[in-house]
Write an enzyme that holds these catalytic residues in place. Structure first.
Site, short mmCIF file in Angstrom:
data_model
loop_
_atom_site.label_atom_id
_atom_site.label_comp_id
_atom_site.label_asym_id
_atom_site.label_seq_id
_atom_site.Cartn_x
_atom_site.Cartn_y
_atom_site.Cartn_z
N LYS A 1 -79.15 28.73 90.23
CA LYS A 1 -80.05 28.07 91.19
C LYS A 1 -81.23 27.42 90.45
O LYS A 1 -81.54 26.25 90.67
CB LYS A 1 -80.60 29.10 92.18
CG LYS A 1 -81.88 28.65 92.89
CD LYS A 1 -82.50 29.81 93.66
CE LYS A 1 -83.89 29.54 94.13
NZ LYS A 1 -84.94 29.83 93.15
N ASN A 2 -81.85 28.17 89.56
CA ASN A 2 -83.07 27.63 88.95
C ASN A 2 -82.78 26.52 87.94
O ASN A 2 -83.67 25.72 87.63
CB ASN A 2 -83.92 28.76 88.36
CG ASN A 2 -84.60 29.56 89.48
OD1 ASN A 2 -84.68 29.08 90.62
ND2 ASN A 2 -85.06 30.76 89.18
N CYS B 1 -91.17 30.87 97.70
CA CYS B 1 -91.45 32.27 98.00
C CYS B 1 -92.93 32.57 97.80
O CYS B 1 -93.56 32.06 96.87
CB CYS B 1 -90.61 33.17 97.11
SG CYS B 1 -88.85 33.08 97.47
N ARG C 1 -99.85 30.80 93.59
CA ARG C 1 -98.93 30.23 92.59
C ARG C 1 -99.48 28.85 92.21
O ARG C 1 -99.01 27.82 92.69
CB ARG C 1 -97.51 30.13 93.16
CG ARG C 1 -96.88 31.48 93.41
CD ARG C 1 -95.48 31.38 93.98
NE ARG C 1 -94.47 31.02 93.00
CZ ARG C 1 -93.18 30.84 93.29
NH1 ARG C 1 -92.75 30.99 94.53
NH2 ARG C 1 -92.31 30.50 92.36
N ASP D 1 -87.56 38.12 88.60
CA ASP D 1 -86.62 37.86 89.70
C ASP D 1 -85.59 38.97 89.88
O ASP D 1 -84.78 38.92 90.81
CB ASP D 1 -85.90 36.51 89.49
CG ASP D 1 -86.85 35.35 89.59
OD1 ASP D 1 -87.96 35.53 90.15
OD2 ASP D 1 -86.51 34.25 89.11
N ARG E 1 -81.28 30.62 100.54
CA ARG E 1 -81.84 29.62 99.61
C ARG E 1 -81.21 29.77 98.22
O ARG E 1 -81.20 28.81 97.44
CB ARG E 1 -83.36 29.80 99.46
CG ARG E 1 -84.16 29.37 100.67
CD ARG E 1 -85.65 29.45 100.36
NE ARG E 1 -85.89 28.98 99.02
CZ ARG E 1 -86.72 29.56 98.15
NH1 ARG E 1 -87.42 30.61 98.49
NH2 ARG E 1 -86.85 29.08 96.94
N1 EPU Z 1 -98.81 29.83 86.76
C1 EPU Z 1 -100.11 29.38 86.66
N2 EPU Z 1 -100.32 28.02 86.57
C2 EPU Z 1 -99.31 27.13 86.59
C3 EPU Z 1 -97.99 27.59 86.68
C4 EPU Z 1 -97.77 28.96 86.77
O1 EPU Z 1 -101.05 30.17 86.63
O2 EPU Z 1 -99.58 25.92 86.51
C5 EPU Z 1 -98.55 31.27 86.82
C6 EPU Z 1 -97.84 31.71 88.09
O3 EPU Z 1 -98.76 31.91 89.15
C7 EPU Z 1 -97.15 32.96 87.66
C8 EPU Z 1 -96.79 32.67 86.19
O4 EPU Z 1 -97.64 31.60 85.80
O5 EPU Z 1 -98.06 34.03 87.68
C9 EPU Z 1 -95.36 32.24 85.95
O6 EPU Z 1 -95.01 31.22 86.85
P1 EPU Z 1 -93.89 30.14 86.52
O7 EPU Z 1 -94.54 28.81 86.52
O8 EPU Z 1 -93.13 30.56 85.32
O9 EPU Z 1 -92.97 30.26 87.80
P2 EPU Z 1 -92.30 29.10 88.62
O10 EPU Z 1 -91.90 28.01 87.72
O11 EPU Z 1 -93.11 28.80 89.83
C10 EPU Z 1 -89.87 29.96 88.22
C11 EPU Z 1 -88.70 30.34 89.08
C12 EPU Z 1 -89.02 31.63 89.80
C13 EPU Z 1 -89.33 32.71 88.77
C14 EPU Z 1 -90.43 32.25 87.80
C15 EPU Z 1 -90.67 33.22 86.66
C16 EPU Z 1 -87.77 28.22 89.67
C17 EPU Z 1 -87.55 27.20 90.71
N3 EPU Z 1 -88.48 29.29 90.04
O12 EPU Z 1 -90.97 29.83 89.10
O13 EPU Z 1 -87.84 31.96 90.50
O14 EPU Z 1 -89.77 33.87 89.43
O15 EPU Z 1 -90.09 30.98 87.24
O16 EPU Z 1 -89.52 33.40 85.93
O17 EPU Z 1 -87.29 28.10 88.54
C18 EPU Z 1 -86.59 32.97 92.20
O18 EPU Z 1 -85.59 32.43 91.71
O19 EPU Z 1 -86.53 33.87 93.09
C19 EPU Z 1 -87.91 32.59 91.72
C20 EPU Z 1 -89.01 32.86 92.39
#
Ligand code: EPU
Length: 433
Positions: A22-23, A118, A123, A308, A400
């Site tokens: 998915k990701n 989610c 975030r 996750d 999803r």
């Molecule tokens: N963060 C910041 N600033 C930013 C971006 C992130 O402070 O500009 C923080 C976030 O708040 C969090 C941490 O950094 O505390 C990590 O966030 P990350 O950006 O890595 O997460 P994401 O890209 O929003 C993706 C996956 C998530 C998974 C996370 C961590 C996708 C679409 N989503 O989210 O997947 O939990 O990486 O591995 O790739 C899921 O599949 O259920 C899911 C939530």
């Protein structure tokens, strides 16, 4: 409202095949905007997040065609500015923010609604914005109209250091950088398998990206991306979820179409809990005879234990022998499901980013809700192990990210049905996505 009804207490036996990641898919589909030619994608997971992205691309003027199950042809050649992303659609998912990077990389400008997804507390997207600004874009977050607007007269080469490790920021800035005429370096990059997969997709289409999977990614931008064929990697988290399903329900399950290397932290933790793990070339056999043993877990960016998989493991540990401690190292609020597990007899206490679970011998069935994607699937796992009937509501969160969950679990011997009780979910509830 659609629900899952699970009659628990049956061990699982058989083989389950994992779908595409998915990701990865939710990064690769927006990335096709950068390609001026047809892209054929294999192993595409047929889940609601993917269908939503297809709708958004079609609204841009892209052609999206299903060639066969899990194989799609996407052609964004005729997408021309101004490109307007439907705000309602964009706000239903997190990964829609990749459209900002992709549109910026292709056209030098982007206007996209603020992302949903989610809810694990705050975030932020400050690191994405920092990256885009380093590339020369002016970024405005229009909170009144819920838009992110990135504008430029052309992007410039840059060296970007992320203050935290972020999957989203790494991918988004990588997408924009493909359109930079020159070199971009991303330091402190995320190393998740899906980051590597998205880079591999872009390279297969004609980009020049090196170092994905390490903490320094170098992009030699400005190449023309002409199209091609690419197979998405198997879903690490879906695979892990079925491994935990076997571990919590008992039995013997072969989880097929996995990359065992991606599963190392998950396999290691299951083994530590006394669950049998046998690795083959592209599958893992999970065997569980007795109750799992207690373990401690700390979630971290890859190659650490994935956040996750945290709700699934917490759910398994509710029936372990002894007390386990889980420390959430990525998100500030990812234990919201604890209250649901308590309804099923779990002894689970949360204090900030730490949760303590005192294992009980058996869970019992109850009516619970899916708070988000991974928490939601964990309610299903709990239902598989529980005595009696479990009803899981708000399953749209689960759909999803899990293709054919009911069919796959039924093929392993689980008694699970999807029903519609006719109730309508209010718009207000829908906004919590
Ligand atoms: N963060 C910041 N600033 C930013 C971006 C992130 O402070 O500009 C923080 C976030 O708040 C969090 C941490 O950094 O505390 C990590 O966030 P990350 O950006 O890595 O997460 P994401 O890209 O929003 C993706 C996956 C998530 C998974 C996370 C961590 C996708 C679409 N989503 O989210 O997947 O939990 O990486 O591995 O790739 C899921 O599949 O259920 C899911 C939530």
């Amino acid at each position: 409202m659609e629900k899952f009804i699970i009659h628990g207490g049956r061990p699982l036996e058989g083989v389950v095949t994992v779908s595409g990641s998915k990701n990865s898919a939710v990064g690769i589909i927006p990335a096709t905007v950068l390609v001026k030619g047809p892209c054929i994608l294999d192993n595409v997971p047929e889940i609601s997040d993917v269908f939503l992205l297809f709708e958004i691309l079609r609204s841009f003027g892209a052609e999206v065609t299903r060639l066969e199950k899990s194989t799609y042809r996407i052609d964004c050649s005729s997408v021309t500015p101004p490109v307007v992303a439907d705000q309602q659609a964009v706000r239903k998912m997190r990964a829609s923010y990749y459209l900002i990077g992709a549109l910026l990389g292709r056209f030098g400008n982007a206007k996209v609604g603020l992302p949903g997804g989610c809810d694990f507390g705050s975030r932020p997207i400050d690191q994405h914005i920092k990256g885009f600004e380093s590339l020369g874009a002016k970024v405005t977050v229009d909170l009144e109209n819920c838009n992110v607007i990135a504008e430029s007269d052309g992007l410039n080469p840059a060296s970007i250091y992320f203050d935290i490790v972020s999957v989203g920021a790494t991918v988004n800035v990588m997408l924009a950088s493909v359109g930079v005429p020159g070199k971009v370096t991303i330091e402190n990059a995320a190393k998740e398998p899906h980051v590597v997969d998205i880079a591999n997709f872009l390279n297969a289409m004609g980009a020049d990206i090196k170092g994905a999977g390490t903490n320094v990614i170098r992009i030699n931008g400005g190449k023309e991306l002409k199209g091609g064929r690419y197979e998405i990697v198997p879903d690490q988290i879906e695979a892990g979820t079925y491994m935990v399903a076997a571990a919590i329900a008992g039995g013997r399950v072969e989880v097929k179409n996995v990359i065992p290397k991606h599963m190392e932290s998950i396999s290691a933790k299951l083994e530590e809990a006394g669950v049998g793990i046998e690795e083959l070339d592209d599958s893992i056999i999970v065997t569980r005879l007795d109750r799992p043993e207690r373990i401690n877990i700390k979630t971290q960016p890859y190659p650490g234990f994935p956040t996750d998989m945290q709700p699934q493991f917490a759910t398994m540990l509710t029936t372990a022998v002894g007390a386990s401690v889980i420390t959430e190292g990525v998100y500030d609020q990812r234990f919201r499901y604890a209250a649901e597990l308590r309804k099923m007899g779990a002894k689970i206490e949360v204090d900030g980013n730490v949760c303590v679970i005192d294992g009980v011998e058996k869970l019992h069935g109850a009516s619970v809700r899916a708070c988000d994607l991974r928490a939601g699937v964990s309610m299903v796992l709990a239902g598989l192990a529980a005595e009696g009937v479990t009803e899981v509501s708000e399953i749209r969160h689960i759909e999803r990210g899990y293709e054919g969950l009911v069919e796959k679990l039924r093929s392993l011997g689980a008694e699970i049905d999807k029903v519609d009780d006719g109730a309508v979910l209010s718009d207000a509830a829908e906004c919590c996505l």
